[in-house]
Each structure stands twice: as structure tokens, then as C-alpha cells.
Design an enzyme around this catalytic site. Structure first.
Site, mmCIF file in Angstrom:
data_model
loop_
_atom_site.group_PDB
_atom_site.id
_atom_site.type_symbol
_atom_site.label_atom_id
_atom_site.label_comp_id
_atom_site.label_asym_id
_atom_site.label_seq_id
_atom_site.Cartn_x
_atom_site.Cartn_y
_atom_site.Cartn_z
ATOM 1 C CG HIS A 1 1.633 -10.285 17.927
ATOM 2 N ND1 HIS A 1 1.653 -11.493 18.270
ATOM 3 C CD2 HIS A 1 3.018 -9.890 17.306
ATOM 4 C CE1 HIS A 1 2.776 -11.820 18.193
ATOM 5 N NE2 HIS A 1 3.648 -10.883 17.768
ATOM 6 C CG ASP B 1 -1.883 -13.143 16.957
ATOM 7 O OD1 ASP B 1 -1.204 -12.137 17.216
ATOM 8 O OD2 ASP B 1 -1.893 -13.633 15.899
ATOM 9 C CG ASP C 1 6.506 -13.815 18.648
ATOM 10 O OD1 ASP C 1 6.092 -12.689 18.661
ATOM 11 O OD2 ASP C 1 6.612 -14.752 17.766
ATOM 12 C CD GLU D 1 2.918 -10.695 13.807
ATOM 13 O OE1 GLU D 1 4.065 -10.573 13.323
ATOM 14 O OE2 GLU D 1 2.997 -11.737 14.541
ATOM 15 C CD GLU D 2 2.836 -14.907 15.445
ATOM 16 O OE1 GLU D 2 3.424 -15.321 14.599
ATOM 17 O OE2 GLU D 2 3.499 -14.629 16.581
ATOM 18 C CD GLU E 1 6.833 -9.134 16.355
ATOM 19 O OE1 GLU E 1 7.156 -10.034 16.822
ATOM 20 O OE2 GLU E 1 5.619 -8.886 15.989
#
Length: 344
Positions: A73, A75, A97, A128-129, A155
């Protein structure tokens, strides 16, 4: 460290610092484009940009007809923490992350291209967050990825392959009361106490566990009651985030243990998922969720791997960081995974 290893570390470190210097907090992911797009051009990728919302764009890069898709991701969570390199450790928001995942994956792509391999792709998704809007939108790219054998979703798993992930349920517990002046509380009904008793009953429940996914846990994230110090609260609310297991009975237990003035609303319910065991790799249960359950639908047989460098223990903290040695090990892990599926 030989010259080629040193060159790779320099390349990885410089580009990771540049990515981390961009504030791409959820909703502002396009802040990465001035760094990310030239990086993909440097690697000779064919790039497709997929708008998801204002300031939010998924990015798909391909090299040949993809059989292996790396994804992570774009974001990050707030607050933005600018990068700083201290010795052999890069600190900053996104270090593990998930901008460190971007570089661990693109580093593997760089190595594959140097070997003359093709048939790989990389996908960066937004949100994603928060809302996983990017993962849902990315399913519209399926026509470009019809030959996929695997999705490798990045991840911070400490270089282990996840055995799966627990589900997520957002439970909103509410209790109704009757307001009154604090000097005459007998004229009202305080909504707070039955809610607190309800929560205590939930704390006393035995905790379920799964050998592949770990324990079922819940977090009391928000607790609200009342409007003024000198008034009896007429309403109280608790928001719980449950990391659920297959066959979870927690939500039903919440309903069963509710007081007469209580009500339950399930605002989010994402099911748990299990991932296949890949021979020759170390596996472990992971305590967090990801976009992997949604994105695995891009693979015809739904084969998915959730893995990458770094630790979830420092993700989302003010001390988020990634050791450069772990970043390089992440490149090696992703390279091994690509070889496994390209040669299958």
C-alpha cells in the site's frame, strides 16, 4: 560487503529515504507520484494509473505478461515522521509500513530484470490503513493480470510468511439512559454504569484461539458518555474492534450479555482468511490485517503470500524504523518467492 551488495544497499536506501520524505498519509497518496513514477520508469516498467478518488491513485507496473504480482500500500498512518538515517537503521513514517515493502519488492524486481527474467508486476494501492478503497478498485485491473500464479502482498512480518489473518469486526455498543441534574441523580438514569458493567462481562469471557491465526482479541478503542460534568449521562457508547477467528461467537456473546437498555450495531465485518503453506519458507501467525484477502481475487486460483521485512511492533508508532540489513533480506525473500512461482 562486496561491491554489488554495496551498490544495491545504496540504491535501496536512497530511494526509500525519498519515498519516506513524501507525506502520503491516507487520502494524500498522490504525494508519492513524483518519486514513485520516475523509480518505475528507471526500472523500465509499463505503468497504468488507476484513479480511485481525488489525490488517490493506484499504480500498476508490469514487466512482460505477469505471473507474479508484488503488491503493497501507498498510504501511511498519521502523524507524518520525516526520515532520518541513524547508522544502519532508517527511521520515519512508512519505513516498514509500507514504503520499505515497496523497496523490498522493487529491489527484487531489479534483481530479476538483471537475471533476464520477466513476467512480474508490482501494484501499489491506496487506502489500506483506512477504507481499503484501493484494493477494491484494483480488482478492475484483472484483465491485465490473467496469467497470475501468485500475489505477494508486502507487510512487516519479520520475513516470515503469514499463515493467514484474523477477521475484523467493528462493534458499537450503546446504552440509553435519562438525563438529570447532577444534584438530583435519582431523577435520571445514568447510561454509563450499565455500559461499564457490560464491558466487564465481556472482559470475563474466555478467549478463543486458533493454531494458525493465534488468539481472538478485542480492543476498546472509544468510550464516550455524557455531555456535561454536572449532568447525568443520557447516553453512553463503546466502540470495540475485534480481531475475529473462524466461527467466532463473540458478537453473539455481546448481544447475549447486553443490559436491558443496551443495543449492539455491527458496523464492519471482514472475515478471517487462511493462506497456503509454501514449502521451504518459514511461516507464522500475524496479529494484523491487510488487503491480501481482497487482492487475492486477482489470482485465478487465489494463491497469496503475505510477507515482508520489518516488525509490526514498530509500525504505527513514533519509532517506526527498518534496519537496512532487513530491507536487503526482504529483497532476498521476495526474489526467492518469485523464483519459486516463476519456475513452478
Amino acid at each position: 560487503m562486496d561491491a554489488s551488495t554495496a551498490d544495491l544497499r545504496t540504491w535501496l536506501t536512497g530511494r526509500l529515504e525519498a519515498l519516506c520524505a513524501c507525506d502520503s498519509t491516507s487520502g494524500e497518496e498522490d504525494a508519492l507520484r513524483p518519486v514513485l513514477l520516475p523509480l518505475l520508469a528507471e526500472l523500465g516498467a509499463e505503468v497504468v494509473e488507476q484513479p480511485v478518488g481525488p489525490g488517490r491513485t493506484n499504480v500498476l507496473a508490469t514487466w512482460g505478461r505477469p505471473r507474479v504480482l508484488f503488491s503493497t500500500h501507498l498510504d501511511t498512518v498519521p502523524p507524518f515522521l520525516p526520515p532520518r538515517l541513524e547508522g544502519e537503521i532508517l527511521h520515519g513514517r512508512g519505513a516498514c509500513d509500507a514504503k520499505g515493502q515497496i523497496m523490498a519488492q522493487l529491489g527484487a524486481v531489479k534483481r530479476l530484470l538483471a537475471e533476464g527474467a520477466e513476467g512480474v508486476a508490482w501494484l501499489g494501492v491506496v487506502g489500506e490503513e483506512t477504507d481499503s478503497a484501493g484494493a477494491r478498485a484494483a480488482l478492475g485491473l484483472a484483465d491485465l493480470l490473467q496469467d497470475l500464479r501468485v500475489l505477494v502482498n508486502g507487510e512487516p512480518t519479520e520475513l516470515k510468511l503469514a499463515t493467514g489473518q484474523r477477521g475484523v469486526q467493528h462493534l458499537c455498543l450503546q446504552c440509553a439512559g435519562r438525563a438529570a441534574h447532577s444534584g438530583s441523580p435519582e431523577l435520571g438514569h445514568d447510561a454509563t454504569w450499565p455500559l461499564l458493567d457490560w464491558l466487564q462481562r465481556l472482559r470475563d469471557l474466555p478467549r478463543a484461539a486458533d493454531p494458525q491465526l493465534g488468539p481472538e482479541v478485542w480492543n476498546l478503542g472509544l468510550l464516550q458518555a455524557g455531555e456535561a460534568l454536572n449532568s447525568v449521562p443520557a447516553a453512553a457508547r463503546a466502540d470495540i474492534l475485534l480481531r475475529s477467528l473462524p466461527g467466532s461467537g463473540f458478537a453473539e456473546a455481546v448481544r447475549r450479555l447486553a443490559p436491558p437498555e443496551g443495543s449492539l450495531e455491527v458496523r464492519l465485518d471482514e472475515p478471517p482468511d487462511r493462506y497456503p503453506e509454501i514449502p521451504g519458507f518459514e511461516h507464522a501467525a500475524m496479529p494484523f490485517g491487510s488487503d491480501a484477502p481482497a487482492l487475492r481475487a486477482l489470482v485465478p486460483d487465489r494463491t497469496v503470500v503475505l510477507a515482508g521485512p520489518g516488525s509490526i511492533a514498530v509500525a504505527h508508532t513514533l519509532d517506526e524504523h527498518l534496519a537496512l540489513a532487513d530491507l536487503e533480506a526482504g529483497v532476498g525473500l521476495n526474489l526467492r518467492l518469485a523464483h519459486h512461482f516463476l519456475n513452478a
